[in-house]
Write an enzyme that holds these catalytic residues in place. Sequence first.
Site, PDB file in Angstrom:
ATOM      1  CG  ASN A  58     129.794  87.860  75.123  1.00 16.32           C
ATOM      2  OD1 ASN A  58     130.109  88.980  74.732  1.00 16.32           O
ATOM      3  ND2 ASN A  58     128.560  87.553  75.515  1.00 16.32           N
ATOM      4  CD  GLN A  85     133.301 105.581  82.145  1.00 14.90           C
ATOM      5  OE1 GLN A  85     133.880 105.855  81.108  1.00 14.90           O
ATOM      6  NE2 GLN A  85     132.503 106.444  82.757  1.00 14.90           N
ATOM      7  CG  ASP A 125     128.941 100.600  86.128  1.00 12.91           C
ATOM      8  OD1 ASP A 125     129.669  99.597  86.096  1.00 12.91           O
ATOM      9  OD2 ASP A 125     128.512 101.177  85.107  1.00 12.91           O
ATOM     10  N   PRO A 156     134.986  96.283  72.563  1.00 10.31           N
ATOM     11  CG  PRO A 156     133.121  94.901  72.772  1.00 10.31           C
ATOM     12  CD  PRO A 156     134.511  95.107  73.307  1.00 10.31           C
ATOM     13  CD  GLN A 160     132.223 100.445  83.612  1.00  8.52           C
ATOM     14  OE1 GLN A 160     132.937 100.756  82.672  1.00  8.52           O
ATOM     15  NE2 GLN A 160     131.261  99.544  83.506  1.00  8.52           N
ATOM     16  CE1 TYR A 188     131.913  95.240  82.158  1.00  8.11           C
ATOM     17  CE2 TYR A 188     133.293  96.972  81.238  1.00  8.11           C
ATOM     18  CZ  TYR A 188     132.383  95.939  81.062  1.00  8.11           C
ATOM     19  OH  TYR A 188     131.966  95.611  79.803  1.00  8.11           O
TER      20      TYR A 188
HETATM   21  N1  CAA Z   1     133.765 112.080  85.186  1.00 12.88           N
HETATM   22  C1  CAA Z   1     133.778 112.945  86.215  1.00 12.88           C
HETATM   23  N2  CAA Z   1     132.795 113.042  87.125  1.00 12.88           N
HETATM   24  C2  CAA Z   1     131.753 112.231  86.977  1.00 12.88           C
HETATM   25  C3  CAA Z   1     131.667 111.303  85.927  1.00 12.88           C
HETATM   26  C4  CAA Z   1     132.723 111.267  85.001  1.00 12.88           C
HETATM   27  N3  CAA Z   1     132.709 110.406  83.950  1.00 12.88           N
HETATM   28  N4  CAA Z   1     130.526 110.604  86.043  1.00 12.88           N
HETATM   29  C5  CAA Z   1     129.908 111.091  87.156  1.00 12.88           C
HETATM   30  N5  CAA Z   1     130.648 112.077  87.693  1.00 12.88           N
HETATM   31  C6  CAA Z   1     130.344 112.887  88.841  1.00 12.88           C
HETATM   32  C7  CAA Z   1     128.981 113.542  88.752  1.00 12.88           C
HETATM   33  O1  CAA Z   1     129.053 114.709  88.009  1.00 12.88           O
HETATM   34  C8  CAA Z   1     128.631 113.789  90.198  1.00 12.88           C
HETATM   35  O2  CAA Z   1     129.359 114.907  90.655  1.00 12.88           O
HETATM   36  P1  CAA Z   1     128.778 115.845  91.834  1.00 12.88           P
HETATM   37  O3  CAA Z   1     128.733 114.973  93.056  1.00 12.88           O
HETATM   38  O4  CAA Z   1     129.777 116.947  91.930  1.00 12.88           O
HETATM   39  O5  CAA Z   1     127.434 116.256  91.369  1.00 12.88           O
HETATM   40  C9  CAA Z   1     129.241 112.553  90.823  1.00 12.88           C
HETATM   41  O6  CAA Z   1     130.246 112.047  89.970  1.00 12.88           O
HETATM   42  C10 CAA Z   1     128.178 111.459  90.927  1.00 12.88           C
HETATM   43  O7  CAA Z   1     128.401 110.966  92.124  1.00 12.88           O
HETATM   44  P2  CAA Z   1     127.318 110.079  92.804  1.00 12.88           P
HETATM   45  O8  CAA Z   1     127.854 109.760  94.142  1.00 12.88           O
HETATM   46  O9  CAA Z   1     125.971 110.675  92.676  1.00 12.88           O
HETATM   47  O10 CAA Z   1     127.410 108.818  91.882  1.00 12.88           O
HETATM   48  P3  CAA Z   1     126.363 107.658  91.742  1.00 12.88           P
HETATM   49  O11 CAA Z   1     126.405 106.819  92.954  1.00 12.88           O
HETATM   50  O12 CAA Z   1     125.100 108.180  91.240  1.00 12.88           O
HETATM   51  O13 CAA Z   1     127.054 106.770  90.577  1.00 12.88           O
HETATM   52  C11 CAA Z   1     127.874 106.226  88.424  1.00 12.88           C
HETATM   53  C12 CAA Z   1     127.612 107.314  89.473  1.00 12.88           C
HETATM   54  C13 CAA Z   1     127.318 104.870  88.781  1.00 12.88           C
HETATM   55  C14 CAA Z   1     129.364 106.059  88.170  1.00 12.88           C
HETATM   56  C15 CAA Z   1     127.138 106.746  87.176  1.00 12.88           C
HETATM   57  O14 CAA Z   1     127.682 107.981  86.849  1.00 12.88           O
HETATM   58  C16 CAA Z   1     127.283 105.842  85.978  1.00 12.88           C
HETATM   59  O15 CAA Z   1     126.541 104.883  85.811  1.00 12.88           O
HETATM   60  N6  CAA Z   1     128.224 106.167  85.096  1.00 12.88           N
HETATM   61  C17 CAA Z   1     128.438 105.410  83.875  1.00 12.88           C
HETATM   62  C18 CAA Z   1     129.501 104.377  84.079  1.00 12.88           C
HETATM   63  C19 CAA Z   1     129.699 103.657  82.777  1.00 12.88           C
HETATM   64  O16 CAA Z   1     130.115 104.208  81.769  1.00 12.88           O
HETATM   65  N7  CAA Z   1     129.401 102.355  82.761  1.00 12.88           N
HETATM   66  C20 CAA Z   1     129.489 101.584  81.577  1.00 12.88           C
HETATM   67  C21 CAA Z   1     128.418 100.543  81.589  1.00 12.88           C
HETATM   68  S1  CAA Z   1     128.262  99.741  80.006  1.00 12.88           S
HETATM   69  C22 CAA Z   1     129.608  98.799  79.940  1.00 12.88           C
HETATM   70  O17 CAA Z   1     130.343  98.613  80.880  1.00 12.88           O
HETATM   71  C23 CAA Z   1     129.876  98.148  78.616  1.00 12.88           C
HETATM   72  C24 CAA Z   1     131.193  98.521  78.121  1.00 12.88           C
HETATM   73  O18 CAA Z   1     132.101  97.689  78.142  1.00 12.88           O
HETATM   74  C25 CAA Z   1     131.403  99.840  77.519  1.00 12.88           C
END
Ligand code: CAA
Length: 240
Positions: free
Chosen positions: A82, A141, A88, A177, A144, A147
């Site tokens: 696990n 994702q 990310d 999950p 990710q 990941y």
């Molecule tokens: N689809 C399309 N565009 C996206 C997006 C998505 N899902 N997420 C972010 N963007 C875009 C934003 O809108 C932004 O666009 P603009 O530049 O045009 O404004 C851009 O991407 C963000 O770019 P940045 O360079 O500012 O990105 P950042 O360095 O701040 O990092 C990130 C972004 C780390 C990916 C952040 O969006 C994030 O944390 N996303 C969530 C990722 C996620 O779901 N992780 C899961 C963690 S939990 C887990 O993993 C458990 C599990 O098993 C489910």
Amino acid sequence: MVRVALVTGGSRGIGEAISKRLKAEGYEVAATYAGNDEKAAEFTKATGIKTYKWNVGSYEESAAGIAKVEADLGPIDVVVANAGITRDAPFHKMTPQQWHEVINTNLTGVFNTVHPIWPGMRERKFGRVIVMSSINGQKGQFGQVNYAATKAGDLGIVKSLAQEGARAGITANAICPGYIATEMVMAIPEEVRAKIVAGIPAGRLGEPDEIARCVAFLASDDAGFINGSTISANGAQFFV
Ligand code: CAA
């Protein structure tokens, strides 16, 4: 006879719920943790479940730790791989270090955890291997690449192990999950998380115990013919 279960990353998050549920179902449980001594001590005090500290990314530490668990509790019948981390970042910003840390913990960590236990399961003609994959290993994702690669890899691991273990009474299955209310998910920036939750038809995050119940089922004798499968528990966010 009481069965012994090992849960890596078993003192926090989904792992904590799994350790508690398996204990409640009568297993002798060992939970591993990587770094947070204070939280692990609290967990043992509250639950009576023994904790062991090692880095799942190290084969030597894993093999030595597993030998210690087996010396303390007896042969491991159920292993729940696990332990996992996130680092990310959008791919263009992802560093080789972020890639390697996640691969080493989440993917090589599964090898390191299951490999030392596997020969004993084969000899005893019983075993349950349960690997914590993720919805993001199924669908990918944004942010990710590392990941998602490990979690997709988990599915390849269990499908292969299932074929190798079936005649020795061992099953290997994965759970995917969706987004569960844990520290890992709470670490996602709030505005990003709100958009993710809006995309979950159930309208909420999952609860850790909802995943722990899937583990308990796969570990049970009732699940003996379920082998190489994936249980998705994601509130209808994604279908394979
Ligand atoms: N689809 C399309 N565009 C996206 C997006 C998505 N899902 N997420 C972010 N963007 C875009 C934003 O809108 C932004 O666009 P603009 O530049 O045009 O404004 C851009 O991407 C963000 O770019 P940045 O360079 O500012 O990105 P950042 O360095 O701040 O990092 C990130 C972004 C780390 C990916 C952040 O969006 C994030 O944390 N996303 C969530 C990722 C996620 O779901 N992780 C899961 C963690 S939990 C887990 O993993 C458990 C599990 O098993 C489910």
